[in-house]
Design a protein around this motif. Structure first.
Motif, PDB file in Angstrom:
ATOM      1  N   THR A  26       0.780  -1.158  -0.017  1.00  0.00           N
ATOM      2  CA  THR A  26       0.205  -0.068  -0.148  1.00  0.00           C
ATOM      3  C   THR A  26       0.737   1.240   0.141  1.00  0.00           C
ATOM      4  OG1 THR A  26      -0.172  -0.026   2.433  1.00  0.00           O
ATOM      5  CG2 THR A  26      -1.848  -1.183   1.274  1.00  0.00           C
ATOM      6  N   ARG A  27       2.205   0.947   0.428  1.00  0.00           N
ATOM      7  CA  ARG A  27       3.023   2.285   0.253  1.00  0.00           C
ATOM      8  C   ARG A  27       3.644   2.718  -1.045  1.00  0.00           C
ATOM      9  NH1 ARG A  27       5.086   3.450   5.735  1.00  0.00           N
ATOM     10  NH2 ARG A  27       3.772   1.938   7.208  1.00  0.00           N
ATOM     11  N   SER A  28       3.303   1.918  -2.001  1.00  0.00           N
ATOM     12  CA  SER A  28       3.621   2.289  -3.331  1.00  0.00           C
ATOM     13  C   SER A  28       2.710   3.307  -3.970  1.00  0.00           C
ATOM     14  CB  SER A  28       3.798   1.123  -4.315  1.00  0.00           C
ATOM     15  OG  SER A  28       3.972   1.587  -5.629  1.00  0.00           O
ATOM     16  N   PRO A  29       2.891   4.358  -4.599  1.00  0.00           N
ATOM     17  CA  PRO A  29       2.196   5.492  -5.028  1.00  0.00           C
ATOM     18  C   PRO A  29       1.594   4.973  -6.277  1.00  0.00           C
ATOM     19  CG  PRO A  29       4.493   6.001  -5.715  1.00  0.00           C
ATOM     20  CD  PRO A  29       4.485   4.813  -4.551  1.00  0.00           C
ATOM     21  N   MET A  30       2.166   3.951  -6.984  1.00  0.00           N
ATOM     22  CA  MET A  30       1.538   3.349  -8.133  1.00  0.00           C
ATOM     23  C   MET A  30       0.190   2.320  -8.004  1.00  0.00           C
ATOM     24  SD  MET A  30       4.869   2.652 -10.334  1.00  0.00           S
ATOM     25  CE  MET A  30       4.138   2.204 -11.719  1.00  0.00           C
ATOM     26  N   ILE A  31       0.156   1.964  -6.809  1.00  0.00           N
ATOM     27  CA  ILE A  31      -0.657   0.820  -6.439  1.00  0.00           C
ATOM     28  C   ILE A  31      -1.894   1.543  -5.677  1.00  0.00           C
ATOM     29  CG2 ILE A  31      -1.000  -1.402  -5.268  1.00  0.00           C
ATOM     30  CD1 ILE A  31       1.868  -2.003  -5.962  1.00  0.00           C
ATOM     31  N   GLY A  32      -2.931   1.226  -5.920  1.00  0.00           N
ATOM     32  CA  GLY A  32      -4.089   1.801  -5.147  1.00  0.00           C
ATOM     33  C   GLY A  32      -4.532   0.785  -4.221  1.00  0.00           C
ATOM     34  N   PHE A  33      -5.637   1.602  -3.417  1.00  0.00           N
ATOM     35  CA  PHE A  33      -6.258   0.549  -2.434  1.00  0.00           C
ATOM     36  C   PHE A  33      -6.984  -0.685  -3.074  1.00  0.00           C
ATOM     37  CE2 PHE A  33      -9.952  -0.474   0.311  1.00  0.00           C
ATOM     38  CZ  PHE A  33      -9.352  -0.838   1.321  1.00  0.00           C
ATOM     39  N   PHE A  34      -7.643  -0.687  -4.064  1.00  0.00           N
ATOM     40  CA  PHE A  34      -8.439  -1.291  -4.616  1.00  0.00           C
ATOM     41  C   PHE A  34      -7.675  -2.533  -5.339  1.00  0.00           C
ATOM     42  CE2 PHE A  34     -11.663   2.067  -4.148  1.00  0.00           C
ATOM     43  CZ  PHE A  34     -12.583   1.455  -3.552  1.00  0.00           C
ATOM     44  N   ASP A  35      -6.460  -2.136  -5.539  1.00  0.00           N
ATOM     45  CA  ASP A  35      -5.526  -2.921  -6.064  1.00  0.00           C
ATOM     46  C   ASP A  35      -5.057  -3.942  -5.136  1.00  0.00           C
ATOM     47  OD1 ASP A  35      -5.649  -1.844  -8.688  1.00  0.00           O
ATOM     48  OD2 ASP A  35      -4.066  -0.525  -8.363  1.00  0.00           O
ATOM     49  N   VAL A  36      -4.824  -3.710  -3.702  1.00  0.00           N
ATOM     50  CA  VAL A  36      -4.357  -4.316  -2.648  1.00  0.00           C
ATOM     51  C   VAL A  36      -5.564  -4.895  -1.893  1.00  0.00           C
ATOM     52  CG1 VAL A  36      -2.751  -4.044  -0.716  1.00  0.00           C
ATOM     53  CG2 VAL A  36      -2.566  -2.711  -2.716  1.00  0.00           C
ATOM     54  N   LEU A  37      -6.852  -4.588  -2.116  1.00  0.00           N
ATOM     55  CA  LEU A  37      -7.947  -5.161  -1.696  1.00  0.00           C
ATOM     56  C   LEU A  37      -8.029  -6.506  -1.512  1.00  0.00           C
ATOM     57  CD1 LEU A  37     -10.304  -4.426   0.305  1.00  0.00           C
ATOM     58  CD2 LEU A  37     -11.507  -4.228  -1.799  1.00  0.00           C
ATOM     59  N   PRO A  38      -7.766  -7.297  -2.574  1.00  0.00           N
ATOM     60  CA  PRO A  38      -7.671  -8.722  -2.728  1.00  0.00           C
ATOM     61  C   PRO A  38      -6.467  -9.268  -1.594  1.00  0.00           C
ATOM     62  CG  PRO A  38      -7.957  -7.994  -5.031  1.00  0.00           C
ATOM     63  CD  PRO A  38      -7.565  -6.835  -3.891  1.00  0.00           C
ATOM     64  N   VAL A  39      -5.568  -8.853  -1.677  1.00  0.00           N
ATOM     65  CA  VAL A  39      -4.368  -9.100  -0.893  1.00  0.00           C
ATOM     66  C   VAL A  39      -4.718  -9.118   0.681  1.00  0.00           C
ATOM     67  CG1 VAL A  39      -1.985  -8.699  -0.086  1.00  0.00           C
ATOM     68  CG2 VAL A  39      -2.746  -8.409  -2.301  1.00  0.00           C
ATOM     69  N   PHE A  40      -5.320  -8.009   1.018  1.00  0.00           N
ATOM     70  CA  PHE A  40      -6.090  -8.074   2.271  1.00  0.00           C
ATOM     71  C   PHE A  40      -6.870  -9.090   2.791  1.00  0.00           C
ATOM     72  CE2 PHE A  40      -4.623  -3.283   2.233  1.00  0.00           C
ATOM     73  CZ  PHE A  40      -3.573  -3.608   3.095  1.00  0.00           C
ATOM     74  N   ILE A  41      -7.888  -9.375   1.677  1.00  0.00           N
ATOM     75  CA  ILE A  41      -8.976 -10.441   2.047  1.00  0.00           C
ATOM     76  C   ILE A  41      -8.002 -11.900   2.087  1.00  0.00           C
ATOM     77  CG2 ILE A  41     -10.845 -11.455   0.857  1.00  0.00           C
ATOM     78  CD1 ILE A  41     -11.592  -8.993  -0.464  1.00  0.00           C
ATOM     79  N   VAL A  42      -7.311 -11.978   1.234  1.00  0.00           N
ATOM     80  CA  VAL A  42      -6.522 -13.319   1.287  1.00  0.00           C
ATOM     81  C   VAL A  42      -5.630 -13.614   2.651  1.00  0.00           C
ATOM     82  CG1 VAL A  42      -4.698 -14.684   0.096  1.00  0.00           C
ATOM     83  CG2 VAL A  42      -6.405 -13.777  -1.080  1.00  0.00           C
ATOM     84  N   MET A  43      -5.323 -12.455   3.085  1.00  0.00           N
ATOM     85  CA  MET A  43      -4.103 -12.310   4.151  1.00  0.00           C
ATOM     86  C   MET A  43      -5.007 -12.765   5.489  1.00  0.00           C
ATOM     87  SD  MET A  43      -0.936 -11.878   3.689  1.00  0.00           S
ATOM     88  CE  MET A  43       0.171 -11.540   2.331  1.00  0.00           C
ATOM     89  N   THR A  44      -6.287 -11.994   5.296  1.00  0.00           N
ATOM     90  CA  THR A  44      -7.173 -12.097   6.592  1.00  0.00           C
ATOM     91  C   THR A  44      -7.671 -13.752   6.618  1.00  0.00           C
ATOM     92  OG1 THR A  44      -7.925  -9.723   6.362  1.00  0.00           O
ATOM     93  CG2 THR A  44      -9.409 -11.360   7.610  1.00  0.00           C
ATOM     94  N   LEU A  45      -7.882 -14.071   5.527  1.00  0.00           N
ATOM     95  CA  LEU A  45      -8.357 -15.604   5.427  1.00  0.00           C
ATOM     96  C   LEU A  45      -7.224 -16.635   6.006  1.00  0.00           C
ATOM     97  CD1 LEU A  45     -10.688 -15.678   2.424  1.00  0.00           C
ATOM     98  CD2 LEU A  45     -11.487 -15.953   4.601  1.00  0.00           C
ATOM     99  N   ALA A  46      -5.985 -16.266   5.368  1.00  0.00           N
ATOM    100  CA  ALA A  46      -5.010 -17.130   5.841  1.00  0.00           C
ATOM    101  C   ALA A  46      -4.595 -17.024   7.415  1.00  0.00           C
ATOM    102  CB  ALA A  46      -3.651 -16.600   4.779  1.00  0.00           C
ATOM    103  N   ILE A  47      -4.605 -15.855   8.131  1.00  0.00           N
ATOM    104  CA  ILE A  47      -4.358 -15.694   9.215  1.00  0.00           C
ATOM    105  C   ILE A  47      -5.581 -16.440  10.232  1.00  0.00           C
ATOM    106  CG2 ILE A  47      -4.359 -13.903  11.071  1.00  0.00           C
ATOM    107  CD1 ILE A  47      -2.936 -12.158   9.306  1.00  0.00           C
ATOM    108  N   GLY A  48      -6.712 -16.052   9.653  1.00  0.00           N
ATOM    109  CA  GLY A  48      -7.828 -16.734  10.405  1.00  0.00           C
ATOM    110  C   GLY A  48      -7.736 -18.139  10.338  1.00  0.00           C
ATOM    111  N   MET A  49      -7.401 -18.948   9.310  1.00  0.00           N
ATOM    112  CA  MET A  49      -7.236 -20.334   9.120  1.00  0.00           C
ATOM    113  C   MET A  49      -6.011 -20.836   9.886  1.00  0.00           C
ATOM    114  SD  MET A  49      -8.276 -21.200   5.113  1.00  0.00           S
ATOM    115  CE  MET A  49      -6.761 -20.750   4.382  1.00  0.00           C
TER     116      MET A  49
END
Length: 60
Positions: A26-49
């Motif tokens: 998310t710190r990269s100026p070329m990548i927006g929030f909606f580009d990283v949103l699937p990463v956050f979803i997958v990370m949340t699922l992985a941490i939960g599992m």
């Protein structure tokens, strides 16, 4: 007792790594929030599992 402590330490280190990896994107100026949103979803699922498997799953 030692098994529980090692589970806690291992999960804590893995969570720190995964969250750090996701926030670095998310710190990269070329990548927006909606580009990283699937990463956050997958990370949340992985941490939960990971937490479910370590602490709540019944082992035979």
């Amino acid at each position: 007792m030692n098994e529980k402590i090692s589970k806690i330490i291992g999960c804590f280190l893995a969570i720190i790594f995964l969250v750090g990896l996701a926030t670095t994107l998310t710190r990269s100026p070329m990548i927006g929030f909606f580009d990283v949103l699937p990463v956050f979803i997958v990370m949340t699922l992985a941490i939960g599992m990971m937490l479910y498997e370590a602490f709540f799953a019944n082992k035979k």
